[in-house]
Write a protein that holds these residues in place. Structure first.
Motif, PDB file in Angstrom:
ATOM      1  N   LEU A 167       0.827  -1.211   0.000  1.00  0.00           N
ATOM      2  CA  LEU A 167       0.000   0.000   0.000  1.00  0.00           C
ATOM      3  C   LEU A 167       0.860   1.259   0.000  1.00  0.00           C
ATOM      4  O   LEU A 167       0.510   2.261  -0.620  1.00  0.00           O
ATOM      5  CB  LEU A 167      -0.927   0.003   1.223  1.00  0.00           C
ATOM      6  N   GLN A 168       2.002   1.173   0.735  1.00  0.00           N
ATOM      7  CA  GLN A 168       2.884   2.334   0.804  1.00  0.00           C
ATOM      8  C   GLN A 168       3.444   2.671  -0.571  1.00  0.00           C
ATOM      9  O   GLN A 168       3.514   3.839  -0.955  1.00  0.00           O
ATOM     10  CB  GLN A 168       4.023   2.061   1.797  1.00  0.00           C
ATOM     11  N   LYS A 169       3.831   1.620  -1.321  1.00  0.00           N
ATOM     12  CA  LYS A 169       4.332   1.857  -2.681  1.00  0.00           C
ATOM     13  C   LYS A 169       3.245   2.463  -3.556  1.00  0.00           C
ATOM     14  O   LYS A 169       3.493   3.368  -4.359  1.00  0.00           O
ATOM     15  CB  LYS A 169       4.809   0.536  -3.287  1.00  0.00           C
ATOM     16  N   GLN A 170       2.025   1.947  -3.370  1.00  0.00           N
ATOM     17  CA  GLN A 170       0.909   2.466  -4.165  1.00  0.00           C
ATOM     18  C   GLN A 170       0.655   3.935  -3.839  1.00  0.00           C
ATOM     19  O   GLN A 170       0.451   4.763  -4.733  1.00  0.00           O
ATOM     20  CB  GLN A 170      -0.351   1.640  -3.866  1.00  0.00           C
ATOM     21  N   ARG A 171       0.712   4.261  -2.541  1.00  0.00           N
ATOM     22  CA  ARG A 171       0.493   5.659  -2.134  1.00  0.00           C
ATOM     23  C   ARG A 171       1.593   6.562  -2.683  1.00  0.00           C
ATOM     24  O   ARG A 171       1.336   7.707  -3.081  1.00  0.00           O
ATOM     25  CB  ARG A 171       0.454   5.758  -0.601  1.00  0.00           C
ATOM     26  N   GLU A 219       5.120   8.112 -18.023  1.00  0.00           N
ATOM     27  CA  GLU A 219       5.326   7.752 -16.617  1.00  0.00           C
ATOM     28  C   GLU A 219       4.017   7.347 -15.946  1.00  0.00           C
ATOM     29  O   GLU A 219       3.964   6.403 -15.156  1.00  0.00           O
ATOM     30  CB  GLU A 219       5.953   8.952 -15.857  1.00  0.00           C
ATOM     31  N   LEU A 220       2.924   8.078 -16.294  1.00  0.00           N
ATOM     32  CA  LEU A 220       1.605   7.745 -15.743  1.00  0.00           C
ATOM     33  C   LEU A 220       1.176   6.345 -16.150  1.00  0.00           C
ATOM     34  O   LEU A 220       0.618   5.581 -15.357  1.00  0.00           O
ATOM     35  CB  LEU A 220       0.571   8.770 -16.207  1.00  0.00           C
ATOM     36  N   THR A 221       1.423   6.007 -17.425  1.00  0.00           N
ATOM     37  CA  THR A 221       1.063   4.670 -17.912  1.00  0.00           C
ATOM     38  C   THR A 221       1.818   3.589 -17.142  1.00  0.00           C
ATOM     39  O   THR A 221       1.258   2.574 -16.731  1.00  0.00           O
ATOM     40  CB  THR A 221       1.399   4.555 -19.416  1.00  0.00           C
ATOM     41  N   ARG A 222       3.127   3.826 -16.926  1.00  0.00           N
ATOM     42  CA  ARG A 222       3.930   2.847 -16.179  1.00  0.00           C
ATOM     43  C   ARG A 222       3.459   2.711 -14.735  1.00  0.00           C
ATOM     44  O   ARG A 222       3.324   1.609 -14.195  1.00  0.00           O
ATOM     45  CB  ARG A 222       5.403   3.275 -16.205  1.00  0.00           C
ATOM     46  N   LEU A 223       3.174   3.865 -14.117  1.00  0.00           N
ATOM     47  CA  LEU A 223       2.742   3.844 -12.708  1.00  0.00           C
ATOM     48  C   LEU A 223       1.387   3.163 -12.551  1.00  0.00           C
ATOM     49  O   LEU A 223       1.149   2.423 -11.593  1.00  0.00           O
ATOM     50  CB  LEU A 223       2.675   5.275 -12.160  1.00  0.00           C
ATOM     51  N   ASN A 224       0.473   3.434 -13.495  1.00  0.00           N
ATOM     52  CA  ASN A 224      -0.843   2.776 -13.434  1.00  0.00           C
ATOM     53  C   ASN A 224      -0.717   1.265 -13.552  1.00  0.00           C
ATOM     54  O   ASN A 224      -1.440   0.502 -12.899  1.00  0.00           O
ATOM     55  CB  ASN A 224      -1.746   3.313 -14.549  1.00  0.00           C
ATOM     56  N   HIS A 225       0.237   0.825 -14.394  1.00  0.00           N
ATOM     57  CA  HIS A 225       0.463  -0.618 -14.531  1.00  0.00           C
ATOM     58  C   HIS A 225       0.982  -1.210 -13.212  1.00  0.00           C
ATOM     59  O   HIS A 225       0.554  -2.292 -12.785  1.00  0.00           O
ATOM     60  CB  HIS A 225       1.475  -0.857 -15.655  1.00  0.00           C
ATOM     61  N   GLU A 226       1.902  -0.487 -12.563  1.00  0.00           N
ATOM     62  CA  GLU A 226       2.438  -0.957 -11.278  1.00  0.00           C
ATOM     63  C   GLU A 226       1.340  -1.028 -10.223  1.00  0.00           C
ATOM     64  O   GLU A 226       1.279  -1.959  -9.425  1.00  0.00           O
ATOM     65  CB  GLU A 226       3.553  -0.014 -10.792  1.00  0.00           C
ATOM     66  N   LYS A 282      -2.324  -4.082  -6.648  1.00  0.00           N
ATOM     67  CA  LYS A 282      -3.678  -4.426  -6.192  1.00  0.00           C
ATOM     68  C   LYS A 282      -3.923  -5.927  -6.275  1.00  0.00           C
ATOM     69  O   LYS A 282      -4.568  -6.526  -5.408  1.00  0.00           O
ATOM     70  CB  LYS A 282      -4.711  -3.672  -7.019  1.00  0.00           C
ATOM     71  N   GLU A 283      -3.402  -6.563  -7.329  1.00  0.00           N
ATOM     72  CA  GLU A 283      -3.538  -8.017  -7.449  1.00  0.00           C
ATOM     73  C   GLU A 283      -2.812  -8.727  -6.304  1.00  0.00           C
ATOM     74  O   GLU A 283      -3.313  -9.705  -5.738  1.00  0.00           O
ATOM     75  CB  GLU A 283      -2.967  -8.481  -8.788  1.00  0.00           C
ATOM     76  N   ASN A 284      -1.626  -8.212  -5.938  1.00  0.00           N
ATOM     77  CA  ASN A 284      -0.880  -8.802  -4.819  1.00  0.00           C
ATOM     78  C   ASN A 284      -1.645  -8.676  -3.515  1.00  0.00           C
ATOM     79  O   ASN A 284      -1.684  -9.591  -2.687  1.00  0.00           O
ATOM     80  CB  ASN A 284       0.491  -8.127  -4.678  1.00  0.00           C
ATOM     81  N   LEU A 285      -2.281  -7.520  -3.317  1.00  0.00           N
ATOM     82  CA  LEU A 285      -3.070  -7.296  -2.094  1.00  0.00           C
ATOM     83  C   LEU A 285      -4.242  -8.265  -2.012  1.00  0.00           C
ATOM     84  O   LEU A 285      -4.557  -8.803  -0.948  1.00  0.00           O
ATOM     85  CB  LEU A 285      -3.571  -5.845  -2.050  1.00  0.00           C
TER      86      LEU A 285
END
Length: 482
Positions: free
Chosen positions: A320-324, A370-377, A382-385
């Motif tokens: 979650l921290q990485k996502q934030r 960069e937005l496209t890459r970040l959205n993919h990450e 979310k799948e890992n969560l």
């Protein structure tokens, strides 16, 4: 024109001074709230959380990062004393993240110490790992009070690992340091833990003396958590010394304090001491009742679930921290764009605007990439969560199923005991009726009655043996489960 400019500047400086005074007042309020929250951790965890949460809200309002970090840390401490490990680890990890941003090693060391305490009851090696990391920083920065507290905590781990010599060295070291610092809370905790060690070493008189001294200091300073925990040790000492009335008083006092601070784990421990006391008193019916409650709570399953959930929660928090952080990067980029364009409009410099527009086209292309890459990450995270949450549900279901099986076996055992005792009792009643009707010779009556009494005595001995051997009930011990 100059007069207008001077007046505007003066008003701006007055407003800035007023704002600075208001901000300083809020910072003083934040520090006071956090200090009172920390002091209340052993007496009133609910009040501790309330004050630290109020400090957190005020810190965020003033963007006081150090206050935010400390508020999260103390919120984690209050959640630990409320036995809410999941919430505690979330607060601790958030706190240490802010302290790292500030490059505040002292704050980071405090949080490492708190995380070590969180693992203290479920993973001794993990707890020692965090305590030693904290101690390394504390000794380097010469933080005396933290070093003292860490010596106490490390001693607790050695005590739990049955390394009593090392434990006493750590406790004595912390006791001397707390005396120099005139820290009553630390003194009470050191005495409490030393009494536990001497209890295990079977030096009961020494254990009793340390426990009584700890309770006196704890009551003088309203340390309800210490009073409850020390009474647990003292009740065991009294049971071992055959002072059953004193043991009962210690149990009753400890239970009342445990309920007041809402500590379910301490209440469970007192339940076991109550079972031991009634068993020594040969009140087997009461002892059986306590035993049924003990197995109903099943502390081993509880500890395993807490350990698993802490580890999973930590992994989940990291995701979650990485996502934030990614979302924050996106938000910062958008904010920077707004500020940039606003500055261009205010400046009114057409030539600069044209140059910036040209540069902004290239920047936009990079930003979109960069937005496209970040959205993919974010999608992967979310799948890992989802997978982690699914694993957590499976673990809880498995533990719940095991607990139902154990309760069913205990119910069957109780029915069996009732049937075993009822047989000879029914025979005695029949013999008494025959005697009343003069249908049996006195000598035969006495002979049959003696057999029934012997039968009952044997069954009681059998019950006592089974109460002390959980395997006879159909339960596996801890090593078998492992």
């Amino acid at each position: 024109m100059k007069s207008i400019y001077l007046l505007t500047t003066l008003l701006f400086l007055l407003n800035l001074d007023s704002f600075s005074q208001s901000a300083q007042t809020d910072i003083n309020r934040i520090n006071a709230l956090n200090e009172s929250a920390y002091k209340a951790r052993l007496t009133n965890p609910d009040l501790s959380y309330k004050n630290s949460n109020e400090a957190l809200i005020l810190s965020k309002k003033n963007n006081y990062v150090k206050g935010i970090a400390e508020s999260y840390r103390i919120r984690g401490i209050s959640k630990y004393y409320q036995n809410q490990s999941d919430s505690a680890i979330q607060n601790y990890l958030t706190s240490i993240n802010y302290f790292k941003q500030l490059k505040d090693q002292a704050g980071e060391a405090k949080v490492l110490n708190n995380i070590g305490t969180l693992y203290r009851d479920v993973d001794y090696d993990k707890a020692l790992e965090f305590y030693n990391k904290s101690l390394e920083i504390a000794e380097k920065l010469e933080i005396t009070d933290l070093t003292t507290g860490l010596n106490l905590n490390i001693g607790v781990i050695y005590q739990k690992k049955k390394e009593f010599k090392k434990a006493l060295i750590s406790f004595n070291k912390s006791y001397v340091q707390f005396q120099k610092q005139k820290n009553s809370t630390g003194l009470a905790l050191s005495l409490q833990n030393m009494s536990v060690v001497y209890k295990y070493l079977n030096q009961l008189d020494t254990a009793e003396a340390f426990a009584k001294e700890a309770i006196v200091i704890a009551k003088e300073n309203d340390l309800k958590y210490v009073v409850a925990g020390t009474n647990l040790t003292l009740s065991y000492v009294y049971i071992s010394k055959g002072k059953y009335d004193e043991a009962a008083r210690s149990i009753n006092e400890g239970v009342s304090y445990a309920k007041e601070i809402k500590d379910k784990r301490l209440e469970y421990d007192f339940l076991y001491n109550s079972y031991t006391l009634e068993n020594y008193r040969k009140n087997y019916q009461k002892a059986l009742g306590y035993l049924q409650q003990i197995y109903r709570q099943d502390s081993l399953v509880y500890k395993n679930i807490v350990s698993d959930r802490i580890s999973l929660q930590q992994e989940q928090f990291n995701q979650l921290q990485k996502q934030r952080e990614n979302e924050l990067t996106i938000q910062k980029q958008k904010t920077n764009q707004v500020i940039f364009w606003s500055a261009v409009v205010v400046s009114g410099l057409l030539f600069v605007v044209i140059l910036l527009l040209v540069g902004n086209v290239n920047k936009k292309a990079k930003t979109n990439k960069e937005l496209t890459r970040l959205n993919h990450e974010i999608s992967l995270q979310k799948e890992n969560l989802d997978r982690i949450n699914h694993n957590l549900e499976d673990i809880i279901d498995e533990r719940t199923k095991d607990l139902r099986i154990k309760n069913h076996k205990l119910s069957q055992y109780s029915s069996h005991l009732s049937h075993q005792i009822r047989g000879p009792v029914s025979t005695i009643k029949g013999l008494v009726n025959l005697q009343k009707e003069d249908l049996i010779e006195k000598e035969e009556f006495v002979q049959q009655l003696d057999k029934c009494i012997v039968d009952i005595d044997n069954k009681i001995l059998n019950i006592n043996e089974m109460l002390h051997n959980p395997q006879l009930l159909g339960f596996k011990d801890e090593e078998d489960e492992a």
